[in-house]
Scaffold this active site. Structure first.
Site, PDB file in Angstrom:
ATOM      1  N   GLU A   1      10.005  -3.432  13.822  1.00 58.07           N
ATOM      2  CA  GLU A   1      11.182  -2.954  13.096  1.00 58.07           C
ATOM      3  C   GLU A   1      12.397  -2.887  14.024  1.00 58.07           C
ATOM      4  O   GLU A   1      13.491  -3.324  13.666  1.00 58.07           O
ATOM      5  CB  GLU A   1      10.926  -1.570  12.478  1.00 58.07           C
ATOM      6  CG  GLU A   1       9.870  -1.552  11.380  1.00 58.07           C
ATOM      7  CD  GLU A   1       8.457  -1.293  11.891  1.00 58.07           C
ATOM      8  OE1 GLU A   1       8.218  -1.469  13.115  1.00 58.07           O
ATOM      9  OE2 GLU A   1       7.597  -0.920  11.075  1.00 58.07           O
TER      10      GLU A   1
ATOM     11  N   ASP B   1       0.793  -1.231   0.000  1.00 57.83           N
ATOM     12  CA  ASP B   1       0.000   0.000   0.000  1.00 57.83           C
ATOM     13  C   ASP B   1       0.827   1.284   0.000  1.00 57.83           C
ATOM     14  O   ASP B   1       0.286   2.369  -0.182  1.00 57.83           O
ATOM     15  CB  ASP B   1      -1.011   0.014   1.155  1.00 57.83           C
ATOM     16  CG  ASP B   1      -0.377  -0.336   2.494  1.00 57.83           C
ATOM     17  OD1 ASP B   1       0.822  -0.675   2.522  1.00 57.83           O
ATOM     18  OD2 ASP B   1      -1.082  -0.274   3.509  1.00 57.83           O
TER      19      ASP B   1
END
Lengths: 303, 303
Positions: free
Chosen positions: A259, A172
Site C-alpha cells: 500500500e 473477504d
C-alpha cells in the site's frame, strides 16, 4: 397562447403526480418527443428534467477491483460482495481470478449479479506460492490480479473522457454502503479508517483538528510506514491511475509495504483527503472468513 | 390545431395515470402531511413507505429472527446482513440482543438500515456460559433470543390476519438474495441445502426423484437425526408458529438437536417441502467470521 397554458398545466400536473415516478419516465419521454409542437420553454423543460433528476446519479463511476481465488468460501464471499454492490449506484466491478482460465462459478455469479462487470484472469506466479497449500500464506497476495485490473483500466479508459475512482475491494472484507458515498468524493487520494486490522480495533489516519490534514497513522503494526493504510482504506481518482502508468504492485516490495509503495506514486501524506467524517467513522472492516473444516463432499452441488 | 389536440390528449392521459396511481400513494401522502399531528413514529412511516414500494410484491412477509451478541465483528456482521435484507421485499427483521439492555450500536444500525424491524433483548442465563470467555462455546446458543422472538410473534401477530414465513437468520452466515424467493414459497415447512456445514461442502436433504419428497439427509454429522437440518436450512409458515404455541427452544435438548426437536412440533419428514430446485442449489452458507486478534483500541471510534 392556449398551448403555452396547457403546457404549463401539464408541467404542474407532472409535479402533482411526481411520486408516480416509474410512470413519469414514460410521460417525460412522450412530452420531450412533442416538445417542439408544444413550444415548451427552456424553463419548462428544465422543470421537466428536474422532476426526473432524482433518479439520475451524478457521481463518478467507482471501479472496484476484486482479486479472487478458488476455495470453499469463494462463492459465499463473492455473493456477499456482489449484493453489497447492488446497493451502490454507478459501480463497475472488475473481478480477477487467480486461475488459468475463467471459471463457470465466477462467470455465472458475475452475470447473475446484473452489475456492470469486467471479468479477467491473472495467475499468481508459482514461485510465490509456498509449499503450504493455503494460498493465503504466500508472501504477497493479489499482485498479478491487481496489476491486471490496472492494465485493463489503462487500456480501456481514456484520460479526460472517463471519470471515476479506483478502489481495491478484496472479497473477504465487510463493506458498509456508506463507504461508497465517501469514495465518490475522492478528488485525488481519499483515506479512511479500516476496522479490525493491524492488531487494533481499527487502523486510522490521524487528522489534525485545525488543518484537517493527515499527520500520521494509528496502527498496531508498523505505524511508521509512509502510508500505514490497509488496501481497503484508500481510493484513487481514475485520472491519477491513468496518468501514472508506472504505478503497479510488485513482489519486490517488503512485507506490508504494498500500500505504501503504491500510494507513493500518487500522493504525499499532506495531500491525502481524510474522509468518513474526518476519519472518525468505520465503514469497512477487515473481516476474515474462517476456513471451514470439510472432510467430504456432496457431488453435483455447486457450493 | 393538431398541437392543441395532442396537448389535450396528454392532459387526459395524465389524469388517467394519476387516478390509476395506487390509493396507497394518496394515503401515504396525506399521512405524511399530517404525520406530526398523528404522531406517527419513524417505524410507522417506514411501514407506510414499504407498503408503497412493495405494492407490486404479492408474497408473504418474511420474519427474519437474528440473535446477536456483542463482540468485535458484531457491527460488520449486522451491517452485512442488513444490506442483504435491503434487497429483499417485505422483510420484517427481528433482532434480539444477548444483553441486559439494548445497545446504541444495534439500535442505530437497525434504525439506519431503513428496514422494518423489531428490536428485543433477552439475556442468556449465566449458567449456560462456560468459564471460557468466548460465548460461542457455550452449549446452546441463541435459545433465549429465539424464544423471545417467538414470544413477540405470538403476542403481536394474529392467526388468520397476518400472513408470513418465519426464518432463523443468524448474523454470521452468508445469504444469497435468491434464498428469500424460496422462503416466500413455504406453505408449511420448507427446507434446502446449507453450504459449508456439518463437515461436508453442504448439508442437504435427499429428495426422491419420483415423489419429490424428502427421504433422508446428507450430512457429515449425525445424519440420522430426525431432521438433519441446520438452523439456516428451513423456514416455517407463520400460521404454524402461531398455532403451535408450545414450540420453543430449550437448554434441555441434546447437543445438535435444537433444529430436530423444534421442527418436530410442526412437521414430519414426508411433509417437508424441498425448495431451491429440489434441494440441488446452495443459497446459504454457514460461514464463520474469524475472531480478530486485537491487542489495543483506538478510543472514540465505534467499530
Amino acid at each position: 397562447m392556449i398551448v403555452f397554458q396547457l403546457a404549463l398545466l401539464i408541467v404542474w400536473k407532472l409535479s402533482v403526480i411526481e411520486s408516480g415516478i416509474d410512470k413519469l419516465q414514460i410521460l417525460k419521454q412522450s412530452l420531450e418527443l412533442h416538445k417542439d409542437k408544444l413550444h415548451l420553454t427552456e424553463q419548462q423543460l428544465l422543470v421537466l428534467h428536474h422532476l426526473d433528476s432524482d433518479k439520475h446519479y451524478e457521481g463518478p463511476t467507482i471501479y472496484c477491483i476484486t482479486p479472487t481465488y478458488s476455495r470453499y468460501v469463494q462463492k459465499a464471499e463473492l455473493t456477499r460482495i456482489s449484493q453489497t454492490l447492488k446497493l451502490v449506484p454507478n459501480v463497475h466491478w472488475i473481478v480477477i481470478e487467480d486461475a488459468m482460465e475463467k471459471t463457470d462459478l465466477v462467470r455465472n455469479l458475475i452475470s447473475e449479479s446484473k452489475l456492470i462487470t469486467t471479468h479477467l484472469v491473472a495467475q499468481t506466479a508459482p514461485f510465490e506460492k509456498l509449499k503450504d497449500s493455503n494460498p493465503r500464506i504466500k508472501r504477497h497476495r493479489g499482485v498479478e490480479q491487481r496489476n491486471a485490473a490496472l492494465k485493463w483500466l489503462r487500456e480501456n479508459l481514456v484520460l479526460g473522457r472517463d471519470k471515476g475512482v479506483v478502489y481495491f475491494m478484496d472479497d473477504d472484507n465487510t463493506y458498509s454502503i456508506k463507504l461508497f458515498d465517501e469514495i465518490a468524493k475522492v478528488r485525488k487520494v481519499g483515506v479512511w479508517p479500516v476496522g479490525l486490522v493491524g492488531g487494533l480495533n481499527a487502523e486510522a489516519p490521524i487528522v489534525d483538528a485545525k488543518t484537517g490534514k493527515v499527520t500520521g497513522y494509528k496502527s498496531g503494526w508498523l505505524p511508521n510506514r509512509p502510508f500505514a493504510i490497509d488496501m481497503a482504506g484508500f481510493a484513487i481518482n481514475l485520472d491519477l491511475v491513468l496518468e501514472k502508468v508506472e504505478a503497479t504492485f510488485s513482489y519486490e516490495m517488503a512485507k506490508g509495504m504494498q500500500e505504501s509503495e503504491f500510494l507513493s506514486f500518487f500522493t504525499t501524506k499532506d495531500q491525502l483527503e481524510p474522509l468518513a467524517d474526518r476519519c472518525t467513522k468505520v465503514y469497512v472492516w477487515h473481516t476474515r472468513t474462517e476456513k471451514p473444516k470439510i472432510t467430504g463432499n456432496i457431488t453435483g452441488l455447486e457450493v
